[in-house]
Design a protein around this motif. Structure first.
Motif, PDB file in Angstrom:
ATOM      1  N   PHE A  19      51.602  43.293  30.744  1.00  0.00           N
ATOM      2  CA  PHE A  19      51.834  42.057  31.479  1.00  0.00           C
ATOM      3  C   PHE A  19      53.307  41.875  31.735  1.00  0.00           C
ATOM      4  N   PRO A  20      53.730  41.582  32.949  1.00  0.00           N
ATOM      5  CA  PRO A  20      52.883  41.618  34.136  1.00  0.00           C
ATOM      6  C   PRO A  20      52.578  43.057  34.513  1.00  0.00           C
ATOM      7  N   GLY A  21      51.491  43.232  35.231  1.00  0.00           N
ATOM      8  CA  GLY A  21      51.081  44.572  35.621  1.00  0.00           C
ATOM      9  C   GLY A  21      51.554  44.926  37.019  1.00  0.00           C
ATOM     10  N   ASP A  22      51.295  46.142  37.392  1.00  0.00           N
ATOM     11  CA  ASP A  22      51.593  46.633  38.731  1.00  0.00           C
ATOM     12  C   ASP A  22      50.531  46.056  39.677  1.00  0.00           C
ATOM     13  N   LYS A  23      50.928  45.102  40.499  1.00  0.00           N
ATOM     14  CA  LYS A  23      49.988  44.373  41.360  1.00  0.00           C
ATOM     15  C   LYS A  23      49.183  45.323  42.256  1.00  0.00           C
ATOM     16  N   LYS A  24      49.867  46.271  42.889  1.00  0.00           N
ATOM     17  CA  LYS A  24      49.193  47.206  43.799  1.00  0.00           C
ATOM     18  C   LYS A  24      48.172  48.062  43.045  1.00  0.00           C
ATOM     19  N   LEU A  25      48.576  48.594  41.904  1.00  0.00           N
ATOM     20  CA  LEU A  25      47.670  49.426  41.113  1.00  0.00           C
ATOM     21  C   LEU A  25      46.469  48.617  40.627  1.00  0.00           C
ATOM     22  N   ARG A  26      46.710  47.429  40.108  1.00  0.00           N
ATOM     23  CA  ARG A  26      45.608  46.603  39.587  1.00  0.00           C
ATOM     24  C   ARG A  26      44.616  46.248  40.692  1.00  0.00           C
ATOM     25  N   TYR A  27      45.114  45.955  41.872  1.00  0.00           N
ATOM     26  CA  TYR A  27      44.220  45.685  43.004  1.00  0.00           C
ATOM     27  C   TYR A  27      43.369  46.920  43.295  1.00  0.00           C
ATOM     28  N   GLU A  28      43.992  48.075  43.362  1.00  0.00           N
ATOM     29  CA  GLU A  28      43.279  49.317  43.682  1.00  0.00           C
ATOM     30  C   GLU A  28      42.227  49.670  42.640  1.00  0.00           C
ATOM     31  N   ILE A  29      42.528  49.432  41.362  1.00  0.00           N
ATOM     32  CA  ILE A  29      41.594  49.891  40.329  1.00  0.00           C
ATOM     33  C   ILE A  29      40.629  48.810  39.840  1.00  0.00           C
ATOM     34  N   PHE A  30      41.008  47.538  39.930  1.00  0.00           N
ATOM     35  CA  PHE A  30      40.108  46.481  39.444  1.00  0.00           C
ATOM     36  C   PHE A  30      39.170  45.946  40.517  1.00  0.00           C
ATOM     37  N   SER A  31      39.598  45.914  41.763  1.00  0.00           N
ATOM     38  CA  SER A  31      38.732  45.335  42.800  1.00  0.00           C
ATOM     39  C   SER A  31      37.384  46.070  42.944  1.00  0.00           C
ATOM     40  N   PRO A  32      37.321  47.403  42.783  1.00  0.00           N
ATOM     41  CA  PRO A  32      36.013  48.057  42.889  1.00  0.00           C
ATOM     42  C   PRO A  32      35.002  47.617  41.813  1.00  0.00           C
ATOM     43  N   LEU A  33      35.479  47.057  40.710  1.00  0.00           N
ATOM     44  CA  LEU A  33      34.555  46.599  39.672  1.00  0.00           C
ATOM     45  C   LEU A  33      33.652  45.468  40.180  1.00  0.00           C
ATOM     46  N   PHE A  34      34.062  44.802  41.239  1.00  0.00           N
ATOM     47  CA  PHE A  34      33.284  43.704  41.806  1.00  0.00           C
ATOM     48  C   PHE A  34      32.348  44.155  42.927  1.00  0.00           C
ATOM     49  N   GLU A  35      32.314  45.444  43.196  1.00  0.00           N
ATOM     50  CA  GLU A  35      31.465  45.974  44.267  1.00  0.00           C
ATOM     51  C   GLU A  35      30.084  46.385  43.781  1.00  0.00           C
ATOM     52  N   ASN A  36      29.886  46.441  42.473  1.00  0.00           N
ATOM     53  CA  ASN A  36      28.638  46.961  41.921  1.00  0.00           C
ATOM     54  C   ASN A  36      28.045  45.982  40.902  1.00  0.00           C
ATOM     55  N   LEU A  37      28.100  44.703  41.190  1.00  0.00           N
ATOM     56  CA  LEU A  37      27.606  43.702  40.250  1.00  0.00           C
ATOM     57  C   LEU A  37      26.085  43.641  40.264  1.00  0.00           C
ATOM     58  N   TYR A  38      25.514  43.253  39.145  1.00  0.00           N
ATOM     59  CA  TYR A  38      24.076  43.036  39.062  1.00  0.00           C
ATOM     60  C   TYR A  38      23.773  41.663  39.661  1.00  0.00           C
ATOM     61  N   GLU A  39      23.104  41.652  40.804  1.00  0.00           N
ATOM     62  CA  GLU A  39      22.724  40.423  41.485  1.00  0.00           C
ATOM     63  C   GLU A  39      23.902  39.466  41.668  1.00  0.00           C
ATOM     64  N   GLU A  40      25.084  40.041  41.902  1.00  0.00           N
ATOM     65  CA  GLU A  40      26.322  39.257  42.108  1.00  0.00           C
ATOM     66  C   GLU A  40      26.671  38.395  40.889  1.00  0.00           C
ATOM     67  N   LYS A  41      26.317  38.844  39.690  1.00  0.00           N
ATOM     68  CA  LYS A  41      26.539  38.079  38.467  1.00  0.00           C
ATOM     69  C   LYS A  41      27.556  38.769  37.561  1.00  0.00           C
ATOM     70  N   VAL A  42      28.302  37.937  36.826  1.00  0.00           N
ATOM     71  CA  VAL A  42      29.225  38.391  35.789  1.00  0.00           C
ATOM     72  C   VAL A  42      29.053  37.468  34.588  1.00  0.00           C
ATOM     73  N   ILE A  43      29.562  37.902  33.443  1.00  0.00           N
ATOM     74  CA  ILE A  43      29.679  37.025  32.284  1.00  0.00           C
ATOM     75  C   ILE A  43      31.049  36.362  32.398  1.00  0.00           C
ATOM     76  N   TYR A  44      31.084  35.049  32.282  1.00  0.00           N
ATOM     77  CA  TYR A  44      32.313  34.283  32.445  1.00  0.00           C
ATOM     78  C   TYR A  44      32.600  33.535  31.154  1.00  0.00           C
ATOM     79  N   TYR A  45      33.870  33.596  30.710  1.00  0.00           N
ATOM     80  CA  TYR A  45      34.285  32.886  29.495  1.00  0.00           C
ATOM     81  C   TYR A  45      35.598  32.167  29.724  1.00  0.00           C
ATOM     82  N   GLU A  46      35.592  30.888  29.462  1.00  0.00           N
ATOM     83  CA  GLU A  46      36.791  30.061  29.462  1.00  0.00           C
ATOM     84  C   GLU A  46      36.381  28.754  28.767  1.00  0.00           C
TER      85      GLU A  46
END
Length: 142
Positions: A19-46
């Motif tokens: 922290f902070p991370g490389d913004k460009k790298l994080r976008y490239e590697i984390f955004s695909p994790l949202f392309e394969n969701l089960y029924e557009e669902k995630v576990i959310y905690y806050e």
């Protein structure tokens, strides 16, 4: 790469979690994790934890934002559980350089939320919640 396991095999802990991370790298590697969701669902905690359905997902090279719609509370604290059930929707997001990989979840430092995107995990937790086995469901996270 669409799984956290693949990311952990290819990238260093520093690239994934500093922290902070490389913004460009994080976008490239984390955004695909949202392309394969089960029924557009995630576990959310806050403070509250549960399964939410994601709508209006916006990912740009600068930031991530989504609308969360409560689907299933993972019961653990009566007062907070009631809050989950009362919420209709909320928006969460963060700049990519503030999002980091912690264990098997994405966490936003400043915003304070954590999400688990793994489709198989969401399926397991959803089944446990249907059976009201909240203690077992929570064991995956805490």
């Amino acid at each position: 790469m669409k799984t956290i396991q693949e990311l952990k095999a290819k990238y260093t802990e520093d690239e994934l979690s500093s922290f902070p991370g490389d913004k460009k790298l994080r976008y490239e590697i984390f955004s695909p994790l949202f392309e394969n969701l089960y029924e557009e669902k995630v576990i959310y905690y806050e403070k509250i934890i549960g399964i939410v359905r994601i709508e209006d997902l916006t990912m740009t090279p600068d930031s991530f934002q989504a609308k969360a719609i409560p689907h299933q509370c993972i019961e653990r604290n009566k007062g907070l559980d009631d809050l989950f059930d009362q919420l209709e929707t909320w928006t969460f997001g963060s700049s990519w350089d503030h999002i980091r990989l912690i264990d098997h979840s994405l966490n936003s430092i400043y915003a304070g939320w954590t999400v688990w995107t793994d489709p198989e995990l969401v399926k397991v937790i959803e089944k446990l919640c249907r059976n009201k086995d909240y203690k077992e469901a929570l064991s995956y996270f805490f």
